[in-house]
Design a protein around this motif. Structure first.
Motif, PDB file in Angstrom:
ATOM      1  N   HIS A 101     -22.380  79.212  19.462  1.00 62.97           N
ATOM      2  CA  HIS A 101     -22.486  78.288  18.330  1.00 62.97           C
ATOM      3  C   HIS A 101     -22.930  79.003  17.048  1.00 62.97           C
ATOM      4  CE1 HIS A 101     -22.920  73.769  17.466  1.00 62.97           C
ATOM      5  NE2 HIS A 101     -22.807  74.407  16.321  1.00 62.97           N
ATOM      6  N   GLU A 138     -20.064  80.925  15.743  1.00 63.83           N
ATOM      7  CA  GLU A 138     -19.103  80.013  15.077  1.00 63.83           C
ATOM      8  C   GLU A 138     -19.537  79.710  13.649  1.00 63.83           C
ATOM      9  OE1 GLU A 138     -18.148  76.448  13.281  1.00 63.83           O
ATOM     10  OE2 GLU A 138     -19.844  76.225  14.624  1.00 63.83           O
ATOM     11  N   HIS A 139     -20.851  79.477  13.444  1.00 63.41           N
ATOM     12  CA  HIS A 139     -21.329  79.170  12.089  1.00 63.41           C
ATOM     13  C   HIS A 139     -21.035  80.317  11.126  1.00 63.41           C
ATOM     14  CE1 HIS A 139     -24.195  75.519  12.259  1.00 63.41           C
ATOM     15  NE2 HIS A 139     -23.323  75.430  13.249  1.00 63.41           N
ATOM     16  N   CYS A 185     -26.105  70.694  11.172  1.00 62.95           N
ATOM     17  CA  CYS A 185     -25.831  70.896  12.597  1.00 62.95           C
ATOM     18  C   CYS A 185     -26.992  70.406  13.456  1.00 62.95           C
ATOM     19  CB  CYS A 185     -25.593  72.382  12.865  1.00 62.95           C
ATOM     20  SG  CYS A 185     -25.213  72.738  14.579  1.00 62.95           S
ATOM     21  N   HIS A 195     -29.784  77.009  18.040  1.00 64.04           N
ATOM     22  CA  HIS A 195     -29.202  78.290  17.607  1.00 64.04           C
ATOM     23  C   HIS A 195     -30.137  79.437  17.940  1.00 64.04           C
ATOM     24  CE1 HIS A 195     -25.666  77.109  15.176  1.00 64.04           C
ATOM     25  NE2 HIS A 195     -26.277  75.936  15.200  1.00 64.04           N
TER      26      HIS A 195
HETATM   27 ZN   LIG Z   1     -23.108  73.690  14.392  1.00 66.71          ZN
END
Ligand SMILES: [Zn+2]
Length: 398
Positions: free
Chosen positions: A108, A111-112, A204, A208
């Motif tokens: 994740h 992805e950011h 979000c 993370h």
């Molecule tokens: Zn996110």
């Protein structure tokens, strides 16, 4: 009505164990052996924002572990789908599957950074994100070429090596006005911001990693056109490492089977392809000669003839031989390639004034035929008939 569940993962994404009180536990109406438990607080991240939920267990002192099969969120209440009933009011402890969670955090956060770079460089939005145990995909609102993806991948890995800080926070409404952040949809309620220092600011809800270095590596493993934009598949961290290790293993085996080094696999493969093409050409020539020879050996008094050969022959070769047979002998001439068990494909030609489709009509009386064509030549396949049946049909043709 249940109160909002306290999201312990929001405060610390690295905690793996927690204690909580069971607010409610009801039978899942949709399943015979599942129950839905609501706790006052939880570390279990639910399925949300395209990410599949955490896995793990809940324990009640002195009793067997309770497996958490699924986790969902609705109106800020988190529902744990479990395989045993738990008494309401009980104090339980829970533990999440850290390997699974950390992998999701790596994917994740990667992805950011990727989406942040795409947004800055191309102005495209990430309009769809899916993170499951098997795939990580992002759908961007514009076209990204192979070169673009290679360049973005390099930049993301640069950000990983820079070991930048990633922080998640809830700004006040006032603070939020001055933050330029990416968002997939119009959000309501308290907005959680995840900031990757120097690379991305995005709304979000998910856990993370703390530093980009923990992502380890990001690898783009595929892309395709999707709804006018681009769907990109990526892998991060241990998942990427496993993928690349498997690929390396594959190419090592390939090099071994070619008795060459990894570096030489592409050139060796190209050489083998050329050899295969050459052999195919030679085989096709030899098959054509053999078929032509068979054609010349058909008794002269047999007006309409059919030849049989095994499958895997080039249809162009068959067509040439059928044309030669028709030119030499007139009448109806057919070649059937295949075998009695799995059926035959065929090409049938006829002399001027005759119609090859008439042979199809006769064949259809005894077997399952598919195909068609013009009067001079038809092609197709036949099932449920042996070579003898087909020979009889040809012998009976006028
Ligand atoms: Zn996110």
């Amino acid at each position: 009505m249940n109160l909002q569940t306290i999201k312990l993962y929001d405060e610390n994404a690295y905690e793996t164990e927690f204690t909580a009180k069971v607010i409610s536990c009801k039978k899942d109406e949709k399943s015979d052996d599942r129950f839905i438990a609501v706790l006052d607080r939880t570390l279990f991240f639910p399925e949300e924002g395209g990410q599949t939920p955490d896995k793990g267990k809940i324990t009640l002192q002195g009793e067997d572990d309770i497996n958490v099969i699924d986790v969902q969120i609705k109106d800020e209440v988190i529902y744990h789908y479990v395989d045993k009933a738990i008494s309401e009011g009980a104090e339980v402890s829970g533990v999440i599957d850290w390997i699974h969670r950390f992998s999701n955090m790596q994917q994740h956060s990667g992805e950011h950074i990727f989406s942040g770079i795409v947004n800055k460089q191309f102005g495209y939005d990430n309009v769809g994100f899916h993170l499951s145990d098997s795939v990580v995909t992002m759908d961007y609102s514009g076209q990204l070429s192979e070169e673009d993806l290679f360049d973005i991948e390099k930049k993301v890995n640069g950000a990983i090596y820079e070991n930048r800080e990633i922080k998640a926070f809830y700004p006040t409404k006032q603070e939020l006005l001055s933050i330029d952040y990416r968002s997939k949809k119009e959000l309501t309620g308290a907005i959680r911001i995840v900031e990757v220092d120097g690379y991305d600011i995005c709304a979000c809800c998910a856990p993370h990693v703390r530093k980009t270095g923990e992502i380890g590596i990001l690898k783009v493993i595929g892309s395709q056109n999707y709804k006018g934009g681009t769907r990109v598949s990526i892998l991060c961290g241990f998942r990427a490492l496993k993928y690349l290790a498997d690929e390396h293993d594959m190419i090592l085996k390939l090099a071994g089977s070619m008795s060459t080094s990894i570096d030489n696999v592409p050139s060796q493969f190209e050489k083998q392809q050329e050899e295969i093409s050459e052999l195919k050409r030679k085989l096709s020539d030899a098959s054509e000669k053999l078929l032509m020879k068979d054609a010349t050996e058909i008794p002269a008094d047999m007006k309409n003839a059919c030849l049989f050969t095994d499958g895997g022959m080039d249809p162009n070769v068959i067509r040439r031989v059928v044309n030669t047979m028709v030119a030499d002998r007139g009448g109806y001439q057919g070649i059937f390639f295949g075998d009695d068990n799995s059926g035959y494909r065929f090409i049938i030609g006829s002399a001027e004034g005759l119609n090859s489709n008439d042979v199809l009509s006769e064949l259809k009386k005894c077997c399952n035929v598919r195909g068609g064509g013009k009067s001079a030549m038809v092609q197709g396949s036949v099932e449920g008939a042996g070579a003898d049946d087909i020979r009889r049909v040809f012998a009976a043709l006028q």
